[in-house]
Design an enzyme around this catalytic site. Structure first.
Site, PDB file in Angstrom:
ATOM      1  CG  HIS A 157     -12.124 -12.725 -50.300  1.00 56.09           C
ATOM      2  ND1 HIS A 157     -12.361 -13.804 -51.116  1.00 56.09           N
ATOM      3  CD2 HIS A 157     -10.836 -12.819 -49.924  1.00 56.09           C
ATOM      4  CE1 HIS A 157     -11.253 -14.517 -51.237  1.00 56.09           C
ATOM      5  NE2 HIS A 157     -10.310 -13.941 -50.512  1.00 56.09           N
ATOM      6  CG  ASP A 161      -8.128 -15.182 -47.723  1.00 54.68           C
ATOM      7  OD1 ASP A 161      -8.361 -16.273 -48.257  1.00 54.68           O
ATOM      8  OD2 ASP A 161      -8.062 -14.111 -48.356  1.00 54.68           O
ATOM      9  CD  GLU A 210      -8.893 -15.814 -53.061  1.00 50.93           C
ATOM     10  OE1 GLU A 210      -8.589 -14.665 -53.429  1.00 50.93           O
ATOM     11  OE2 GLU A 210      -8.584 -16.272 -51.940  1.00 50.93           O
ATOM     12  CG  HIS A 250      -5.613 -17.004 -56.263  1.00 55.29           C
ATOM     13  ND1 HIS A 250      -4.271 -16.931 -55.953  1.00 55.29           N
ATOM     14  CD2 HIS A 250      -6.238 -16.153 -55.425  1.00 55.29           C
ATOM     15  CE1 HIS A 250      -4.092 -16.073 -54.961  1.00 55.29           C
ATOM     16  NE2 HIS A 250      -5.270 -15.579 -54.615  1.00 55.29           N
ATOM     17  CG  HIS A 264      -7.870 -13.247 -58.028  1.00 58.77           C
ATOM     18  ND1 HIS A 264      -6.519 -13.077 -57.794  1.00 58.77           N
ATOM     19  CD2 HIS A 264      -8.464 -13.105 -56.825  1.00 58.77           C
ATOM     20  CE1 HIS A 264      -6.311 -12.850 -56.508  1.00 58.77           C
ATOM     21  NE2 HIS A 264      -7.480 -12.841 -55.893  1.00 58.77           N
ATOM     22  CG  HIS A 319     -11.181 -10.321 -52.947  1.00 58.36           C
ATOM     23  ND1 HIS A 319     -11.788 -11.324 -53.666  1.00 58.36           N
ATOM     24  CD2 HIS A 319      -9.875 -10.688 -52.870  1.00 58.36           C
ATOM     25  CE1 HIS A 319     -10.898 -12.237 -53.997  1.00 58.36           C
ATOM     26  NE2 HIS A 319      -9.717 -11.861 -53.536  1.00 58.36           N
ATOM     27  CG  ASP A 351      -8.141  -9.835 -49.768  1.00 54.97           C
ATOM     28  OD1 ASP A 351      -8.233 -10.998 -49.344  1.00 54.97           O
ATOM     29  OD2 ASP A 351      -7.455  -9.521 -50.747  1.00 54.97           O
TER      30      ASP A 351
END
Length: 420
Positions: A43, A45, A146, A173, A219, A240, A309
């Site tokens: 993961h 971003d 995600e 999420h 999540h 993650h 992350d």
């Protein structure tokens, strides 16, 4: 005879030099292992940072010189990043609005990034394509969406995203969807709306198995974790998340679930966010290694991976501040007595196995037709949604997937799981 002071000084110098040599040896060993097995991170971003900072105007960005992110090309090279699941993330406030469009734009920016820097990135959809990219000294680039809100509760959208290269979906999420509860329910700050997964949520799990899309349980609530572990014919992932017993944050994975992930032959990819590592604002590399050690102790080295992350969090541990620092963690695991084989499992072999198992389940289900039964209209009705496609006298009024049909589907999934 040398004076005692000189002898003591000599001993200190020898010990210091020996420590430096030992550290160098561990790093050399870490880099050697990373040259043999791809580091696959679950993961990152960076795509969200490209939207947030540049409105996805990739022509205005040079990833060779970008310094406002945890990730750029020099950091990727220094960190020996073999493969990356780039997150196609959009916030929960897009739900019931423009989540699908914005997610498609995030998928687009990953594809454009690979095309702009072909010497660095190679887009990948399969385990074999990850290995091919690694052999060509490029970072295999995969996509994970995600948050289930990105689908707008549409199985057709799920299939289109798969065709565009998406290989995992994080079911939620930090908001409930019309068919699944998110992790905040377990904190008591949000109510449960579905007691885990709704009937449509269970349809979605079955369809993801058929497609060959990994189910990401980061999540979600513990209830959803266990429901999916009961249902899925393919291994699951936590892209993650860290160990709850080390840091009791509801985003982390409890020991009983770790054991079930082992039974399912899935993977937990350890998150580096300080708040999930130490449950505080500060952390260091050793704290992260504690999560690796704990997961190995509870469920074995064959369910562990890396899920940093980066570029999705604001606080990172000392000596893991950006993607270039990941070899430090590999060296720390070696210092703690991890064998070469165990390190290689965590680096990438575990994720490669999970993907190959997922691909085998997909192939075993290739005669199964796509699920085209929509979510009940009343579950998604809002002022921004039309009823086109629903015959409100039947399809939207009562969910047509009966309990018997769902049980039959799950039985077929179980048979597929046994035979692959």
């Amino acid at each position: 005879m040398l004076p005692k002071v000189l002898l003591s000084l000599g001993l200190v110098l020898w010990m210091s030099n020996h420590a430096v040599t030992l550290t160098e040896d561990l790093m050399d060993r870490a880099l050697r292992l990373m040259s043999e097995t791809p580091l696959i991170d679950g993961h990152n971003d960076l795509p969200w940072q490209l939207r947030k900072q540049f409105n996805n105007e990739l022509n205005k960005v040079d990833l060779h010189t970008l310094e406002t992110t945890h990730t750029n090309i020099p950091k990727i090279k220094h960190g020996r990043l073999g493969a990356q699941f780039w997150s196609a993330y959009v916030p929960c406030d897009t739900q019931k609005k423009d989540a699908v469009r914005q997610t498609l734009e995030q998928i687009d920016v990953v594809h454009r990034m690979c095309k702009k820097y072909p010497e660095t990135f190679r887009f990948a959809r399969t385990a074999e394509e990850i290995l091919a990219a690694f052999r060509s000294n490029r970072t295999a680039s995969l996509i994970g969406v995600e948050g289930g809100h990105s689908l707008d509760s549409s199985l057709g959208t799920l299939r289109v995203m798969y065709d565009l290269g998406v290989r995992y979906l994080t079911l939620t999420h930090s908001c409930n969807t019309p068919w699944a509860d998110n992790w905040l329910v377990d904190t008591g700050s949000e109510p449960s709306e579905h007691n885990g997964l709704s009937s449509f949520g269970k349809q979605l799990i079955v369809e993801m198995n058929r497609l060959g899309m990994l189910i990401d349980l980061a999540h979600v609530t513990v209830k959803v974790m266990n429901q999916v572990l009961d249902m899925s014919a393919a291994p699951v992932i936590f892209s993650h998340s860290s160990a709850y017993s080390v840091c009791p944050h509801k985003r982390n994975v409890p020991d009983d679930v770790l054991k079930r992930v082992k039974e399912k032959k899935g993977i937990v990819m350890v998150n580096f966010y300080n708040d999930y590592v130490t449950c505080s604002k500060t952390a260091n590399l050793s704290d992260v290694a504690d999560h690796f050690d704990h997961i190995k102790k509870v469920a074995g080295a064959d369910i562990i991976g890396f899920g940093g992350d980066y570029d999705g969090v604001t606080r990172l541990p000392e000596n893991l501040e950006d993607v270039s620092k990941v070899p430090n963690l590999v060296a720390e695991l070696l210092r703690r007595g991890w064998t070469d084989q165990e390190v290689k499992l965590a680096l990438g072999d575990n994720l490669l196995r999970v993907m190959k198992d997922m691909e085998r389940v997909r192939d075993s289900l290739n005669a199964k037709v796509p699920d085209d039964v929509p979510i009940p209209y009343e579950a998604v009705q809002n002022e921004c949604r039309t009823s086109h496609g629903y015959n409100l006298n039947n399809a939207g009024a009562v969910h047509p997937l009966s309990t018997l049909a769902l049980l039959l589907t799950l039985a077929l999934q179980t048979f597929a799981k046994i035979t692959v």
